[in-house]
Design a protein around this motif. Sequence first.
Motif, PDB file in Angstrom:
ATOM      1  N   THR A   1       0.863  -1.176   0.000  1.00  0.00           N
ATOM      2  CA  THR A   1       0.000   0.000   0.000  1.00  0.00           C
ATOM      3  C   THR A   1       0.899   1.224   0.000  1.00  0.00           C
ATOM      4  OG1 THR A   1      -1.757  -1.159   1.184  1.00  0.00           O
ATOM      5  CG2 THR A   1      -1.781   1.257   1.286  1.00  0.00           C
ATOM      6  N   VAL A   2       0.523   2.245  -0.765  1.00  0.00           N
ATOM      7  CA  VAL A   2       1.344   3.440  -0.916  1.00  0.00           C
ATOM      8  C   VAL A   2       0.562   4.677  -0.511  1.00  0.00           C
ATOM      9  CG1 VAL A   2       2.525   4.947  -2.585  1.00  0.00           C
ATOM     10  CG2 VAL A   2       2.782   2.455  -2.748  1.00  0.00           C
ATOM     11  N   CYS A   3       1.214   5.564   0.215  1.00  0.00           N
ATOM     12  CA  CYS A   3       0.696   6.905   0.467  1.00  0.00           C
ATOM     13  C   CYS A   3       1.813   7.875   0.125  1.00  0.00           C
ATOM     14  CB  CYS A   3       0.256   7.072   1.914  1.00  0.00           C
ATOM     15  SG  CYS A   3      -0.489   8.694   2.251  1.00  0.00           S
ATOM     16  N   LEU A   4       1.535   8.831  -0.763  1.00  0.00           N
ATOM     17  CA  LEU A   4       2.587   9.745  -1.163  1.00  0.00           C
ATOM     18  C   LEU A   4       2.156  11.195  -1.090  1.00  0.00           C
ATOM     19  CD1 LEU A   4       3.127  10.029  -5.001  1.00  0.00           C
ATOM     20  CD2 LEU A   4       1.255   8.672  -4.090  1.00  0.00           C
ATOM     21  N   VAL A   5       3.132  12.034  -0.769  1.00  0.00           N
ATOM     22  CA  VAL A   5       3.009  13.488  -0.849  1.00  0.00           C
ATOM     23  C   VAL A   5       3.760  13.917  -2.095  1.00  0.00           C
ATOM     24  CG1 VAL A   5       3.784  15.656   0.173  1.00  0.00           C
ATOM     25  CG2 VAL A   5       2.750  13.904   1.619  1.00  0.00           C
ATOM     26  N   GLU A   6       3.133  14.730  -2.921  1.00  0.00           N
ATOM     27  CA  GLU A   6       3.792  15.143  -4.155  1.00  0.00           C
ATOM     28  C   GLU A   6       3.186  16.438  -4.670  1.00  0.00           C
ATOM     29  OE1 GLU A   6       6.274  15.723  -6.570  1.00  0.00           O
ATOM     30  OE2 GLU A   6       6.620  13.678  -5.826  1.00  0.00           O
ATOM     31  N   HIS A   7       4.037  17.274  -5.300  1.00  0.00           N
ATOM     32  CA  HIS A   7       3.577  18.533  -5.880  1.00  0.00           C
ATOM     33  C   HIS A   7       3.345  18.444  -7.390  1.00  0.00           C
ATOM     34  CE1 HIS A   7       3.693  21.225  -2.446  1.00  0.00           C
ATOM     35  NE2 HIS A   7       4.853  20.707  -2.087  1.00  0.00           N
ATOM     36  N   LYS A   8       3.792  17.380  -8.025  1.00  0.00           N
ATOM     37  CA  LYS A   8       3.619  17.236  -9.469  1.00  0.00           C
ATOM     38  C   LYS A   8       2.213  16.724  -9.762  1.00  0.00           C
ATOM     39  CE  LYS A   8       8.486  16.705 -10.629  1.00  0.00           C
ATOM     40  NZ  LYS A   8       9.506  15.941 -11.375  1.00  0.00           N
ATOM     41  N   MET A   9       1.323  17.660 -10.102  1.00  0.00           N
ATOM     42  CA  MET A   9      -0.097  17.322 -10.212  1.00  0.00           C
ATOM     43  C   MET A   9      -0.414  16.406 -11.380  1.00  0.00           C
ATOM     44  SD  MET A   9      -1.764  18.304  -7.645  1.00  0.00           S
ATOM     45  CE  MET A   9      -0.286  17.755  -6.791  1.00  0.00           C
ATOM     46  N   ASN A  10       0.295  16.527 -12.485  1.00  0.00           N
ATOM     47  CA  ASN A  10       0.039  15.616 -13.596  1.00  0.00           C
ATOM     48  C   ASN A  10       0.336  14.179 -13.186  1.00  0.00           C
ATOM     49  OD1 ASN A  10      -0.782  17.641 -15.348  1.00  0.00           O
ATOM     50  ND2 ASN A  10       1.276  17.976 -16.175  1.00  0.00           N
ATOM     51  N   MET A  11       1.394  14.002 -12.436  1.00  0.00           N
ATOM     52  CA  MET A  11       1.748  12.678 -11.919  1.00  0.00           C
ATOM     53  C   MET A  11       0.662  12.158 -10.980  1.00  0.00           C
ATOM     54  SD  MET A  11       4.982  11.774  -9.452  1.00  0.00           S
ATOM     55  CE  MET A  11       5.218  10.153  -8.705  1.00  0.00           C
ATOM     56  N   ILE A  12       0.247  12.986 -10.035  1.00  0.00           N
ATOM     57  CA  ILE A  12      -0.729  12.563  -9.032  1.00  0.00           C
ATOM     58  C   ILE A  12      -2.072  12.222  -9.670  1.00  0.00           C
ATOM     59  CG2 ILE A  12      -2.165  13.421  -7.122  1.00  0.00           C
ATOM     60  CD1 ILE A  12       0.562  12.501  -6.240  1.00  0.00           C
ATOM     61  N   MET A  13      -2.527  13.051 -10.599  1.00  0.00           N
ATOM     62  CA  MET A  13      -3.833  12.836 -11.202  1.00  0.00           C
ATOM     63  C   MET A  13      -3.887  11.540 -12.009  1.00  0.00           C
ATOM     64  SD  MET A  13      -5.838  15.135 -10.132  1.00  0.00           S
ATOM     65  CE  MET A  13      -5.760  16.710  -9.269  1.00  0.00           C
ATOM     66  N   LYS A  14      -2.741  11.122 -12.562  1.00  0.00           N
ATOM     67  CA  LYS A  14      -2.694   9.870 -13.320  1.00  0.00           C
ATOM     68  C   LYS A  14      -2.481   8.660 -12.417  1.00  0.00           C
ATOM     69  CE  LYS A  14      -0.635  12.017 -17.443  1.00  0.00           C
ATOM     70  NZ  LYS A  14       0.612  12.067 -18.275  1.00  0.00           N
ATOM     71  N   LEU A  15      -1.831   8.871 -11.282  1.00  0.00           N
ATOM     72  CA  LEU A  15      -1.344   7.761 -10.464  1.00  0.00           C
ATOM     73  C   LEU A  15      -2.260   7.387  -9.305  1.00  0.00           C
ATOM     74  CD1 LEU A  15       1.201   5.928 -10.107  1.00  0.00           C
ATOM     75  CD2 LEU A  15       2.138   7.720  -8.629  1.00  0.00           C
ATOM     76  N   ALA A  16      -2.814   8.383  -8.633  1.00  0.00           N
ATOM     77  CA  ALA A  16      -3.508   8.136  -7.363  1.00  0.00           C
ATOM     78  C   ALA A  16      -4.890   7.531  -7.552  1.00  0.00           C
ATOM     79  CB  ALA A  16      -3.611   9.435  -6.577  1.00  0.00           C
ATOM     80  N   ASP A  17      -5.265   6.658  -6.629  1.00  0.00           N
ATOM     81  CA  ASP A  17      -6.644   6.171  -6.551  1.00  0.00           C
ATOM     82  C   ASP A  17      -7.500   7.119  -5.726  1.00  0.00           C
ATOM     83  OD1 ASP A  17      -6.293   3.543  -7.901  1.00  0.00           O
ATOM     84  OD2 ASP A  17      -4.973   3.138  -6.210  1.00  0.00           O
ATOM     85  N   LYS A  18      -6.891   7.728  -4.709  1.00  0.00           N
ATOM     86  CA  LYS A  18      -7.598   8.655  -3.828  1.00  0.00           C
ATOM     87  C   LYS A  18      -6.660   9.769  -3.414  1.00  0.00           C
ATOM     88  CE  LYS A  18      -8.438   7.914   0.605  1.00  0.00           C
ATOM     89  NZ  LYS A  18      -8.991   7.423   1.897  1.00  0.00           N
ATOM     90  N   ILE A  19      -7.194  10.978  -3.304  1.00  0.00           N
ATOM     91  CA  ILE A  19      -6.394  12.139  -2.934  1.00  0.00           C
ATOM     92  C   ILE A  19      -7.032  12.834  -1.740  1.00  0.00           C
ATOM     93  CG2 ILE A  19      -5.503  14.378  -3.684  1.00  0.00           C
ATOM     94  CD1 ILE A  19      -5.675  13.347  -6.572  1.00  0.00           C
ATOM     95  N   MET A  20      -6.206  13.181  -0.750  1.00  0.00           N
ATOM     96  CA  MET A  20      -6.637  14.050   0.340  1.00  0.00           C
ATOM     97  C   MET A  20      -5.914  15.381   0.194  1.00  0.00           C
ATOM     98  SD  MET A  20      -6.489  13.556   4.503  1.00  0.00           S
ATOM     99  CE  MET A  20      -4.693  13.633   4.655  1.00  0.00           C
ATOM    100  N   VAL A  21      -6.641  16.473   0.394  1.00  0.00           N
ATOM    101  CA  VAL A  21      -6.072  17.809   0.240  1.00  0.00           C
ATOM    102  C   VAL A  21      -6.023  18.494   1.598  1.00  0.00           C
ATOM    103  CG1 VAL A  21      -6.178  19.980  -1.025  1.00  0.00           C
ATOM    104  CG2 VAL A  21      -7.159  17.906  -2.036  1.00  0.00           C
TER     105      VAL A  21
END
Length: 254
Positions: A201-221
């Motif tokens: 299971t992965v939880c990541l903090v990242e500022h690259k939004m193109n990466m996050i929008m393609k990669l994440a199943d769920k996002i917390m802001v």
Amino acid sequence: MLEIEHLTRRFGGLVAVDDVSTVIEQGRINAIIGPNGAGKTTFFNLINGTFAPTSGRIRFRGQEIGGLRVDEIARLGIARTFQTTTLFNHASVLDNLIVGHRLRTQSTLWDVLAHTARLRNDERICREKARDALDFVGLSPIANRLAGDISQEERKRVAFALALSTEPSLVLLDEPAGGLNPEETEGLSELIRKFVQHGLTVCLVEHKMNMIMKLADKIMVLNYGKKIAEGAPAAIRVNPAVIDAYLGSEHAEV
């Protein structure tokens, strides 16, 4: 896998994490985003034991872990990488990784002084785990190179391998793609997907939004320590509060 309830951390008059509740879902890629100073890294520091919560609960597989030491939490199966990858630059890449599995070994100071069979067996296992981790992240060819001579992208992969060598079930990645070019970022994204494909299971903090929008199943802001939104990337992209606080209108149109 990880349940967070009303988590708060104060530093004097500053509330760095403010009454945050969420669930890190098993077998998925969970992401945390927000402006600089939003409390993202502090949130990670609370999970991995760097800081104890001021209030609230953190339960990992049903066990309360808030306030446990970093090594105790690591033994339970939570690994963590950092924004800056710090290695022993005058040691080989492989030797940098051998330390990762030490928390799973049983050798004592007496074993070291007497060079016992248990110590020798632990050293063999640690070396095997290090080689397995290097192979997993695609760095076996540079195992014997000095860590100070490898690229930034390779250092990021070594950090992933070091986390893997602790035998985790949950991996916290703090800005893993920082300083990488688009091609390197895509390669790291594929490695994160590989983690999940192999049961992590992965939880990541990242500022690259193109990466996050393609990669994440769920996002917390997070913003100013508070959770302002949570959901699938498609919903986060068009959330007015998130656009106003962090993304900007251009991301709503992507």
